[in-house]
Every structure is written in structure tokens, then in C-alpha cells.
Scaffold this motif. Structure first.
Motif, PDB file in Angstrom:
ATOM      1  N   LEU A 228       6.497 100.730  10.493  1.00  0.00           N
ATOM      2  CA  LEU A 228       7.261 100.182  11.620  1.00  0.00           C
ATOM      3  C   LEU A 228       8.599  99.643  11.132  1.00  0.00           C
ATOM      4  N   TYR A 229       9.604  99.701  12.003  1.00  0.00           N
ATOM      5  CA  TYR A 229      10.915  99.134  11.679  1.00  0.00           C
ATOM      6  C   TYR A 229      10.860  97.626  11.924  1.00  0.00           C
ATOM      7  N   PRO A 230      11.009  96.810  10.864  1.00  0.00           N
ATOM      8  CA  PRO A 230      10.813  95.358  11.030  1.00  0.00           C
ATOM      9  C   PRO A 230      11.851  94.684  11.912  1.00  0.00           C
ATOM     10  N   HIS A 231      13.047  95.258  12.029  1.00  0.00           N
ATOM     11  CA  HIS A 231      14.112  94.624  12.815  1.00  0.00           C
ATOM     12  C   HIS A 231      14.062  95.004  14.291  1.00  0.00           C
ATOM     13  N   MET A 232      13.151  95.933  14.643  1.00  0.00           N
ATOM     14  CA  MET A 232      13.051  96.389  16.036  1.00  0.00           C
ATOM     15  C   MET A 232      11.877  95.729  16.739  1.00  0.00           C
ATOM     16  N   THR A 233      11.991  95.569  18.040  1.00  0.00           N
ATOM     17  CA  THR A 233      10.868  95.083  18.842  1.00  0.00           C
ATOM     18  C   THR A 233       9.794  96.160  18.933  1.00  0.00           C
ATOM     19  N   VAL A 234       8.637  95.772  19.420  1.00  0.00           N
ATOM     20  CA  VAL A 234       7.551  96.734  19.654  1.00  0.00           C
ATOM     21  C   VAL A 234       8.034  97.846  20.582  1.00  0.00           C
ATOM     22  N   TYR A 235       8.737  97.462  21.634  1.00  0.00           N
ATOM     23  CA  TYR A 235       9.244  98.450  22.594  1.00  0.00           C
ATOM     24  C   TYR A 235      10.126  99.472  21.889  1.00  0.00           C
ATOM     25  N   ASN A 236      11.071  99.017  21.088  1.00  0.00           N
ATOM     26  CA  ASN A 236      12.012  99.923  20.441  1.00  0.00           C
ATOM     27  C   ASN A 236      11.362 100.755  19.340  1.00  0.00           C
ATOM     28  N   ASN A 237      10.359 100.189  18.675  1.00  0.00           N
ATOM     29  CA  ASN A 237       9.613 100.983  17.702  1.00  0.00           C
ATOM     30  C   ASN A 237       8.916 102.154  18.382  1.00  0.00           C
ATOM     31  N   MET A 238       8.309 101.885  19.525  1.00  0.00           N
ATOM     32  CA  MET A 238       7.591 102.934  20.245  1.00  0.00           C
ATOM     33  C   MET A 238       8.554 103.942  20.877  1.00  0.00           C
ATOM     34  N   ALA A 239       9.746 103.483  21.221  1.00  0.00           N
ATOM     35  CA  ALA A 239      10.712 104.350  21.915  1.00  0.00           C
ATOM     36  C   ALA A 239      11.610 105.139  20.964  1.00  0.00           C
ATOM     37  N   PHE A 240      11.610 104.794  19.697  1.00  0.00           N
ATOM     38  CA  PHE A 240      12.619 105.305  18.766  1.00  0.00           C
ATOM     39  C   PHE A 240      12.675 106.834  18.705  1.00  0.00           C
ATOM     40  N   ASN A 241      11.537 107.467  18.509  1.00  0.00           N
ATOM     41  CA  ASN A 241      11.525 108.936  18.392  1.00  0.00           C
ATOM     42  C   ASN A 241      11.924 109.615  19.704  1.00  0.00           C
ATOM     43  N   LEU A 242      11.587 108.988  20.817  1.00  0.00           N
ATOM     44  CA  LEU A 242      11.966 109.554  22.109  1.00  0.00           C
ATOM     45  C   LEU A 242      13.485 109.494  22.300  1.00  0.00           C
ATOM     46  N   LYS A 243      14.109 108.412  21.809  1.00  0.00           N
ATOM     47  CA  LYS A 243      15.573 108.296  21.888  1.00  0.00           C
ATOM     48  C   LYS A 243      16.246 109.371  21.043  1.00  0.00           C
ATOM     49  N   LEU A 244      15.678 109.620  19.853  1.00  0.00           N
ATOM     50  CA  LEU A 244      16.229 110.668  18.988  1.00  0.00           C
ATOM     51  C   LEU A 244      16.127 112.047  19.645  1.00  0.00           C
ATOM     52  N   SER A 245      15.070 112.219  20.447  1.00  0.00           N
ATOM     53  CA  SER A 245      14.856 113.508  21.120  1.00  0.00           C
ATOM     54  C   SER A 245      15.603 113.613  22.445  1.00  0.00           C
ATOM     55  N   LYS A 246      16.455 112.607  22.754  1.00  0.00           N
ATOM     56  CA  LYS A 246      17.331 112.627  23.926  1.00  0.00           C
ATOM     57  C   LYS A 246      16.596 112.561  25.259  1.00  0.00           C
ATOM     58  N   PHE A 247      15.468 111.874  25.281  1.00  0.00           N
ATOM     59  CA  PHE A 247      14.790 111.666  26.566  1.00  0.00           C
ATOM     60  C   PHE A 247      15.607 110.687  27.404  1.00  0.00           C
ATOM     61  N   SER A 248      15.473 110.782  28.717  1.00  0.00           N
ATOM     62  CA  SER A 248      16.184 109.861  29.607  1.00  0.00           C
ATOM     63  C   SER A 248      15.596 108.461  29.484  1.00  0.00           C
ATOM     64  N   LYS A 249      16.388 107.457  29.835  1.00  0.00           N
ATOM     65  CA  LYS A 249      15.932 106.078  29.754  1.00  0.00           C
ATOM     66  C   LYS A 249      14.709 105.836  30.619  1.00  0.00           C
ATOM     67  N   SER A 250      14.705 106.435  31.812  1.00  0.00           N
ATOM     68  CA  SER A 250      13.564 106.240  32.723  1.00  0.00           C
ATOM     69  C   SER A 250      12.286 106.852  32.165  1.00  0.00           C
ATOM     70  N   GLU A 251      12.416 108.039  31.538  1.00  0.00           N
ATOM     71  CA  GLU A 251      11.249 108.698  30.947  1.00  0.00           C
ATOM     72  C   GLU A 251      10.731 107.900  29.756  1.00  0.00           C
ATOM     73  N   ILE A 252      11.639 107.407  28.925  1.00  0.00           N
ATOM     74  CA  ILE A 252      11.243 106.591  27.773  1.00  0.00           C
ATOM     75  C   ILE A 252      10.510 105.338  28.239  1.00  0.00           C
ATOM     76  N   ASP A 253      11.072 104.673  29.231  1.00  0.00           N
ATOM     77  CA  ASP A 253      10.477 103.442  29.733  1.00  0.00           C
ATOM     78  C   ASP A 253       9.085 103.690  30.298  1.00  0.00           C
ATOM     79  N   ALA A 254       8.935 104.772  31.028  1.00  0.00           N
ATOM     80  CA  ALA A 254       7.636 105.087  31.632  1.00  0.00           C
ATOM     81  C   ALA A 254       6.589 105.377  30.554  1.00  0.00           C
ATOM     82  N   ARG A 255       6.987 106.152  29.549  1.00  0.00           N
ATOM     83  CA  ARG A 255       6.035 106.515  28.494  1.00  0.00           C
ATOM     84  C   ARG A 255       5.635 105.311  27.645  1.00  0.00           C
ATOM     85  N   VAL A 256       6.621 104.499  27.273  1.00  0.00           N
ATOM     86  CA  VAL A 256       6.323 103.339  26.430  1.00  0.00           C
ATOM     87  C   VAL A 256       5.420 102.355  27.170  1.00  0.00           C
ATOM     88  N   LYS A 257       5.711 102.088  28.418  1.00  0.00           N
ATOM     89  CA  LYS A 257       4.914 101.129  29.177  1.00  0.00           C
ATOM     90  C   LYS A 257       3.503 101.660  29.463  1.00  0.00           C
TER      91      LYS A 257
END
Length: 379
Positions: A88-117
Motif C-alpha cells: 500500500l502507498y503510505p501517503h495515500m488514503t484507503v480510498y486513493n489506494n483502492m482507486a489508484f490503478n483505476l485512475k491510471l487506466s483512465k476510468f471516469s471519476k464516477s466509475e472509480i467512485d462507484a467501484r471503490v465504494k
């Protein structure tokens, strides 16, 4: 649908004198949970890394739903991998750790939020999404690592000893979380562990490896009841299977430590050798059906003719450990071999080295060839 086939797979590292993986053949059906176990250095993690693309296959094929899989780059394989150290990335929140790979893959913010939650809800992490890893327990951090893999919606989950950093109590609860997650997602899960009890508790099937070679693959009960060889028999089960080395004569007499035992009613006639054969007799500690003080007559009608259906072994008690629901008794046979049995009786640890008779039904006796280690007779 994700059916996996591994065909004649070999792996040799550059400069090595021998193969790390040798002729691995394996089939995993859709939605199965498969555990890979074996001693350190047996190749279990290497096999997982070959499947993920972190290591290149030397020879052989990996197929998923009939299509070549081993020639795809790692990022194009529909897999998610969970490691022993969480990563895990120690400087990131749980949310951002879980969302990180999705952001790299260019998913939309709404899709990332739905999947992480959605993943956080399944893993009971909703209240921790704004925390950082240092603010979490070991079990919670492991669930974050699972969630980071889960949000990718993989077809195949790979887990490399994910619970080894947790204490014993936490391992039990977290493995229940993993089993429940596997059932919810309905994916194939391949799980590497050094803990055979963990594998027995979690897996639909278990692959046992030794020195890069598959020893046996099957359901937990198959490996326990019908081990293919002595290595599997001793690796599965805790405490480990007891073994006695000796010679079996054509008459059915088994000689070990200078003591003769009549196994004529236990060994199948077609398995009796024409000449004396060196064998290993094995039995599981928990399969001893009766424990009696030597010389004392048993009142059990079932044991009235023990030689017909029972193997009766005499051994001297050294130590007894009362565990609540059972007692572990440590004994020494006539030839000095240490054995252990598990009995529901409460046997006092009084230092009295009395001689005991152990009764084993013939169905619970295993015979192995002394040279090859292969099973001669078992369930």
C-alpha cells in the motif's frame, strides 16, 4: 467463464542448472478456489508469477477458456494479484489506494467512485476510506489490498501468502473474509500458502508441490484420505502422519524394530510380496480408536478379536498434552521411534512412562514402498 489449463509448463531461470518448475499440468474450473502448497523453495510462488506474467514461461502453455494466455503482456491479462506485504502507498488514503490503478487506466471519476465504494462496502471498509494505512490494523490493511485488486473486476484472483504477516487469530477471521469475497465475486482464485491447515479450510482443490514437481492435485478430503505418496501423506494433516519402517514378509508379518506384527488380516492378499519387501507403515494420530494400558483387558466387544481387523501397537508414553477437546500423547516405540497420537481421552501428564496399547482399524493403516515412497495400500 474462466477455465484454466496449464500444459507441460517448465520454468528455468537464466544460469540455473535445473528447472524450477517441471512439467506442470493442471486444470482449474470456473469459480474454483485452488490453493498451492508445499515447502519453501518448491516453486509455488514461481508458478503464480508465471501465470501473472511477472515471470516468463520457459516451455509449455497456459490457456484460459481455450485461448493462449502466457503470451499476453501482464497488463492485458484479466487478473488481480494480492501480495504478502500488502504494497500500500503510505501517503495515500484507503480510498486513493483502492482507486489508484483505476485512475491510471483512465476510468471516469464516477466509475472509480462507484467501484471503490462498492468494494469498501463488501469488505467493511466504508468507515476507513479517509484513513491512511498506518492508522489501520494488519487485517484492515490486508482488506484494503484485496479491495484494490477487487475494483478491477478481474476474472482471476491471484494471492501469494496474503495472511502470513497476520497473527493466528486474525488469520482465521481474515481467511473467512477471503472465502466470502471469493463467493461474492464468483471468480477463479489461486492462493499460495505454506500453511496446509489454511489450504484445507479454504480451498475447493489443493495442489501440492515439491522441488518444482506436482505431487498431487485434488479435493482436500482426497489428499487426506487417499495420498498418492508418503510426502503428501505427511504434509497433509496436523500432527503429521506417524511412520514405522520395516519389512513385510509373504506371510503378512511386518517386522519393525525387532518386533513382529501380524498384518495378514490387514494387508490385501494381492499386495503381499513373494519375497520380503521393505515398506513404511503409516497411520494418522487422530485415527487411533482405542488406547489401553498394556496388559489390561479391554471391555470393548469391538476389540475382542483385534488381530482380525486391528493393528495393535505398543509404545511407552513420554508426555501428554491436554488440549481441552482432546489429548496429544507423545510416545516411543520399542525401536525408539517417536510417535504422537490424538485421543478424546484425558490422559494425565504425570511423568509415568507406562506402556500403552494403541488400536488402529485396518482401514486407517497406510503402506508405502520404502524406496519410491508411493502408496501401496490406503483408503
Amino acid at each position: 467463464m474462466s477455465k484454466i489449463q496449464i500444459e507441460h509448463l517448465y520454468k528455468r531461470y537464466d544460469g540455473a542448472d535445473s528447472d524450477t518448475l517441471k512439467d506442470i499440468n493442471l486444470e482449474i474450473d470456473d469459480k474454483e478456489f485452488v490453493a498451492i502448497i508445499g515447502p519453501s523453495g518448491c516453486g509455488k510462488s514461481t508458478l503464480l508469477r508465471c501465470f501473472s506474467g511477472l515471470e516468463e514461461v520457459t516451455k509449455g502453455e497456459i490457456l484460459v477458456d481455450g485461448q493462449r494466455f502466457d503470451n499476453l503482456p501482464p497488463q492485458k491479462r484479466s487478473i488481480a494479484m494480492v501480495f504478502q506485504d500488502y504494497a500500500l502507498y503510505p501517503h495515500m488514503t484507503v480510498y486513493n489506494n483502492m482507486a489508484f490503478n483505476l485512475k491510471l487506466s483512465k476510468f471516469s471519476k464516477s466509475e472509480i467512485d462507484a467501484r471503490v465504494k462498492a468494494a469498501a462496502k463488501k469488505l467493511k471498509l466504508t468507515d476507513y476510506l479517509l484513513r491512511k494505512p498506518a492508522q489501520l490494523s494488519g487485517g484492515q490493511r490486508q482488506r484494503v489490498a484485496l479491495g484494490r485488486a477487487m475494483v478491477r473486476n478481474p476474472e482471476i484472483f491471484l494471492m501469494d501468502e496474503p495472511l502470513s504477516n497476520l497473527d493466528a487469530k486474525l488469520r482465521v477471521s481474515t481467511r473467512q473474509d477471503i472465502i466470502e469475497l471469493h463467493r461474492q465475486l464468483g471468480t477463479v482464485s489461486i492462493y499460495v500458502t505454506h500453511d496446509q491447515a489454511e489450504a484445507m479450510a479454504m480451498a475447493d482443490k489443493i495442489l501440492i508441490m515439491r522441488a518444482g514437481v506436482v505431487q498431487q492435485y485434488g479435493k482436500p478430503e482426497e489428499l487426506y484420505d487417499k495420498p498418492r505418496n508418503l510426502f503428501v501423506a505427511r504434509f497433509i494433516g496436523s500432527p503429521s502422519m506417524n511412520i514405522l519402517k520395516g519389512k513385510l514378509a509373504s506371510t503378512g508379518v511386518f517386522t519393525t524394530g525387532g518386533v513382529d506384527y501380524d498384518l495378514s488380516g490387514i494387508v490385501a492378499k494381492e499386495l503381499l510380496p513373494q519375497n520380503t519387501r521393505e515398506i513404511i507403515l503409516g497411520f494418522r494420530p487422530e485415527k487411533v480408536t482405542q488406547v489401553e494400558v498394556a496388559g489390561k483387558k479391554s471391555g470393548s466387544a469391538e476389540l475382542a478379536s483385534p488381530r482380525k481387523d486391528y493393528f495393535v501397537l505398543e509404545a511407552v508414553k513420554n508426555l501428554a498434552e491436554y488440549m481441552g477437546g482432546h489429548t496429544l500423547v507423545y510416545l516411543k516405540t520399542a525401536d525408539g521411534i517417536n510417535i504422537v497420537i490424538q485421543t478424546p481421552k484425558r490422559i494425565p501428564n504425570d511423568g509415568n512412562q507406562r506402556k500403552l496399547q494403541l488400536y488402529l482399524h485396518k482401514e486407517n493403516i497406510y503402506l508405502f514402498d520404502a524406496k519410491s515412497g508411493l502408496t501401496i495400500q490406503g483408503k
